[in-house]
Design a protein around this motif. Structure first.
Motif, short mmCIF file in Angstrom:
data_model
loop_
_atom_site.label_atom_id
_atom_site.label_comp_id
_atom_site.label_asym_id
_atom_site.label_seq_id
_atom_site.Cartn_x
_atom_site.Cartn_y
_atom_site.Cartn_z
N LYS A 217 42.44 37.44 48.84
CA LYS A 217 42.16 37.59 46.76
C LYS A 217 42.81 37.23 46.60
CE LYS A 217 41.05 42.78 47.71
NZ LYS A 217 41.54 44.32 47.81
N LEU A 218 41.44 36.36 45.10
CA LEU A 218 42.43 35.56 44.70
C LEU A 218 42.89 36.63 43.48
CD1 LEU A 218 39.00 32.95 44.64
CD2 LEU A 218 41.36 32.53 45.06
N SER A 219 43.71 36.32 42.17
CA SER A 219 44.00 36.43 40.73
C SER A 219 42.32 37.01 40.10
CB SER A 219 44.73 36.13 40.22
OG SER A 219 44.37 34.41 39.90
N ILE A 220 42.62 37.95 39.34
CA ILE A 220 41.19 37.69 38.38
C ILE A 220 40.94 36.63 37.38
CG2 ILE A 220 40.43 38.98 36.70
CD1 ILE A 220 40.30 40.64 38.91
N ARG A 221 42.35 36.31 37.47
CA ARG A 221 42.01 34.73 36.37
C ARG A 221 41.72 34.01 37.33
NH1 ARG A 221 47.35 32.58 32.99
NH2 ARG A 221 46.49 34.42 31.95
N ASP A 222 42.24 33.74 38.51
CA ASP A 222 41.21 32.37 39.42
C ASP A 222 39.98 32.62 39.86
OD1 ASP A 222 43.28 31.59 39.66
OD2 ASP A 222 44.11 31.93 41.47
N ILE A 223 39.35 34.51 39.85
CA ILE A 223 37.84 34.14 39.89
C ILE A 223 37.05 33.43 38.87
CG2 ILE A 223 36.20 36.25 39.99
CD1 ILE A 223 39.14 37.60 42.28
N GLU A 224 37.74 33.95 37.81
CA GLU A 224 36.96 33.82 36.04
C GLU A 224 36.81 32.63 36.16
OE1 GLU A 224 36.91 35.14 31.47
OE2 GLU A 224 38.97 35.07 32.77
N ALA A 225 37.50 32.08 36.75
CA ALA A 225 37.46 30.25 36.92
C ALA A 225 36.74 29.41 37.37
CB ALA A 225 39.22 29.78 36.60
N ARG A 226 36.22 30.43 38.58
CA ARG A 226 35.68 30.00 39.30
C ARG A 226 34.02 30.12 39.39
NH1 ARG A 226 36.38 30.27 45.70
NH2 ARG A 226 34.25 29.52 46.70
N LEU B 28 34.18 41.24 35.64
CA LEU B 28 33.63 39.71 35.76
C LEU B 28 32.58 39.77 36.40
CD1 LEU B 28 37.35 38.17 37.07
CD2 LEU B 28 36.12 37.94 35.11
N LEU B 29 32.48 40.07 37.29
CA LEU B 29 30.19 39.94 37.51
C LEU B 29 29.16 40.15 36.28
CD1 LEU B 29 30.95 41.22 41.84
CD2 LEU B 29 30.08 38.53 40.36
N GLU B 30 29.55 41.24 35.91
CA GLU B 30 29.06 42.11 35.05
C GLU B 30 28.98 40.82 34.16
OE1 GLU B 30 28.31 45.73 32.23
OE2 GLU B 30 29.88 45.57 33.89
N LYS B 31 29.60 40.80 33.18
CA LYS B 31 29.68 39.95 31.86
C LYS B 31 28.76 38.29 32.96
CE LYS B 31 33.17 36.66 29.56
NZ LYS B 31 34.75 36.65 30.05
#
Length: 256
Positions: free
Chosen positions: A3-12, A38-41
């Motif tokens: 599991k990546l952090s929310i911040r890392d997922i957003e960056a990717r 994040l997916l919705e965004k």
């Protein structure tokens, strides 16, 4: 997957454009609420980008049609500032390359000042040629605003290098030494005219902000010369400036 952090997922996610990307499928199995948001965004942004791309393609129809007829250098022209009581009328002409793409391009009146400035830089950097012309209040009073607007558009077109072989104009039929087409509400229907509307609007706004420094009471930096309450009160109190259009009724009445 780890599991990546929310911040890392957003960056990717910021670098992903393909809705079939395997990373998106992995994220869909992540039960965290932050990941779902994040997916919705991301999906909302993708749909917005697709909508802007479709809008741009729709607005490129007139240019595409002209190229199919054999024309290569297609200029769009538009004016800004017909209605104000003060300041010049501005016109711009732009020749865009065939591969030009600027999502979100639209009639300058529909864009924020910040977005207009961002678009202006891209348009000027990408254009084959662009030209802007300002015609002041004295000529407006002498010719009338309609004729002054036409003169400004013709002058902007004449200032292009290379010259166009076809012209798309917003609403008015121009008597030019090359074929031209008048498009009603063209600034919302043609990418070339929309680009010209942005250059004309920005150039005129900069002019009005500059003269506002000399005549601060009139609020030109905010009203751009339109007859707002603040502007009319300043005319009543201080009279008119050399930048006012004396042939326009509210100004003419204030002179009496």
């Amino acid at each position: 997957m780890t599991k990546l952090s929310i911040r890392d997922i957003e960056a990717r996610l910021s670098s992903i454009t393909d809705e079939q990307d395997p990373f998106l499928r992995e994220l869909s199995r992540d039960e965290r609420k932050g990941v779902a948001l994040l997916l919705e965004k991301w999906n909302k942004a993708r749909l917005g980008a697709e909508k802007m791309k479709a809008k741009f393609s729709e607005m490129a129809v007139f240019e595409k049609k002209a190229r199919q007829q054999g024309y290569k250098l297609i200029a769009g022209t538009d004016e800004a500032g017909r209605g104000p009581l003060a300041g010049p009328v501005a016109a711009a002409a732009v020749i865009l390359p065939e591969d030009f793409f600027l999502p979100g391009l639209d009639d300058s009146k529909k864009l924020t000042a910040k977005k207009r400035e961002e678009h202006e830089q891209i348009i000027k950097r990408s254009a084959i040629s662009f030209s802007v012309c300002l015609i002041g209040p004295e000529e407006i009073d002498e010719l009338n605003i309609y004729q002054a607007s036409i003169k400004a558009m013709k002058a902007a077109i004449a200032g292009l290098s290379p010259l166009p072989d076809y012209v798309l104009a917003d609403a008015v039929k121009l008597d030019m030494p090359f074929p031209s087409e008048a498009i009603i509400k063209g600034d919302a229907k043609s990418i070339s005219i929309a680009a010209a509307s942005i250059l004309a609007k920005n150039e005129r706004d900069r002019f009005m902000k500059k003269i506002a420094e000399q005549y601060p009471a009139y609020g030109f930096e905010k009203n751009m010369g339109y007859g707002t309450k603040e502007h009319m009160e300043a005319i009543a109190k201080f009279g008119i400036t050399p930048h006012h259009r004396k042939s326009f009724a509210p100004v003419k009445q204030a002179e009496k």
